[in-house]
Scaffold this active site. Sequence first.
Site, PDB file in Angstrom:
ATOM      1  N   GLU A 102       0.807  -1.228   0.000  1.00 23.30           N
ATOM      2  CA  GLU A 102       0.000   0.000   0.000  1.00 23.30           C
ATOM      3  C   GLU A 102       0.836   1.273   0.000  1.00 23.30           C
ATOM      4  OE1 GLU A 102      -3.547   0.033   2.477  1.00 23.30           O
ATOM      5  OE2 GLU A 102      -3.197  -2.060   3.036  1.00 23.30           O
ATOM      6  N   HIS A 114     -10.098   4.486  19.065  1.00 22.26           N
ATOM      7  CA  HIS A 114     -11.043   3.489  19.553  1.00 22.26           C
ATOM      8  C   HIS A 114     -10.515   2.829  20.829  1.00 22.26           C
ATOM      9  CE1 HIS A 114     -13.188   2.569  15.470  1.00 22.26           C
ATOM     10  NE2 HIS A 114     -13.797   3.520  16.153  1.00 22.26           N
ATOM     11  N   HIS A 167      -3.431   3.632  16.540  1.00 25.70           N
ATOM     12  CA  HIS A 167      -3.841   4.287  15.307  1.00 25.70           C
ATOM     13  C   HIS A 167      -4.950   5.272  15.622  1.00 25.70           C
ATOM     14  CE1 HIS A 167      -6.344   0.697  15.832  1.00 25.70           C
ATOM     15  NE2 HIS A 167      -7.293   1.318  15.152  1.00 25.70           N
ATOM     16  N   VAL A 168      -5.087   6.274  14.765  1.00 31.01           N
ATOM     17  CA  VAL A 168      -6.067   7.344  14.956  1.00 31.01           C
ATOM     18  C   VAL A 168      -6.936   7.438  13.708  1.00 31.01           C
ATOM     19  CG1 VAL A 168      -6.398   9.823  15.360  1.00 31.01           C
ATOM     20  CG2 VAL A 168      -4.494   8.614  16.474  1.00 31.01           C
ATOM     21  N   HIS A 169      -8.240   7.580  13.921  1.00 32.61           N
ATOM     22  CA  HIS A 169      -9.208   7.641  12.831  1.00 32.61           C
ATOM     23  C   HIS A 169      -9.482   9.094  12.452  1.00 32.61           C
ATOM     24  CE1 HIS A 169     -10.501   3.366  13.520  1.00 32.61           C
ATOM     25  NE2 HIS A 169      -9.944   3.652  14.690  1.00 32.61           N
TER      26      HIS A 169
END
Length: 269
Positions: A117, A200, A209-211
């Site tokens: 990716e 979350h 991780h951050v949304h």
Amino acid sequence: QVTGPSGEGTDAVVILEKTPFQEEKVSDLLKKHTKLELQMRNDIYSTYHLYPPPELSEIKTTVVYPATEKHLQKYLHQEVHLIRETWEDYKTITLPFIQSQSFSVQWVYNILEKKAEADRIIYENPDPCNGFVLVPDLKWNQNQLDDLYLIALVHRREVKSLRDLTAEHLPLLRSILEEGKEAVAKRFGVPGSQLRIYLHYQPSYYHLHVHFTALSYDAPGSSVERAHLLTDVIDNLALDSTYYQKRALTFALRADELLLKKFQEAGRV
């Protein structure tokens, strides 16, 4: 199940989602090559079944293959229970459970190491301590901004969740907040005031991780029992370095999840 070359069945998850309408293509839905079937008419009101042409009938399809039992359970409908986890609960129930499970985050490492990716990376801060990469979430097809959804994956690998955060991580969190907003504004033209930026707990995978989602989008997992705004997390840690090692956290668990069974066995549900 998917039947492999050997004839054995292997579990897979296939997720079908209707994508949001794109404003510039709505008029095409109402042209003569679209099939309409009248269902009901009453005075000025009428309802139809509309069958758009294939090029306007996109269904976003996500495939998880081979799928583990955890993947299968995640997407099956289940009763949900709220858990109020104290710090003691975390140490004696949740953390031992996490450590006993083999939750693979190799796919995250592949992104961080540019093994997968790499062409999808929107922004990167390469600092090994306070850096991160920003990539589109698989739930977003990038064809419209209505359901904008990106994920910031931190380079640090020892920070698993909100429970690990202390004031030491404030530079990391602030870089995600400020640089992430700037990157989204530059690339997609969406200002920070129209973004919902949150973590979350419990997370679906144990690598911090951050949304980043469009504020107008009712994103999965953005409800109060799971989402913690990044700005609030930063403020809480600035006030008390061990804030998330002191306070109770509420989260939802599905009826068949092993962690719920651990809480039940401990008499906490």
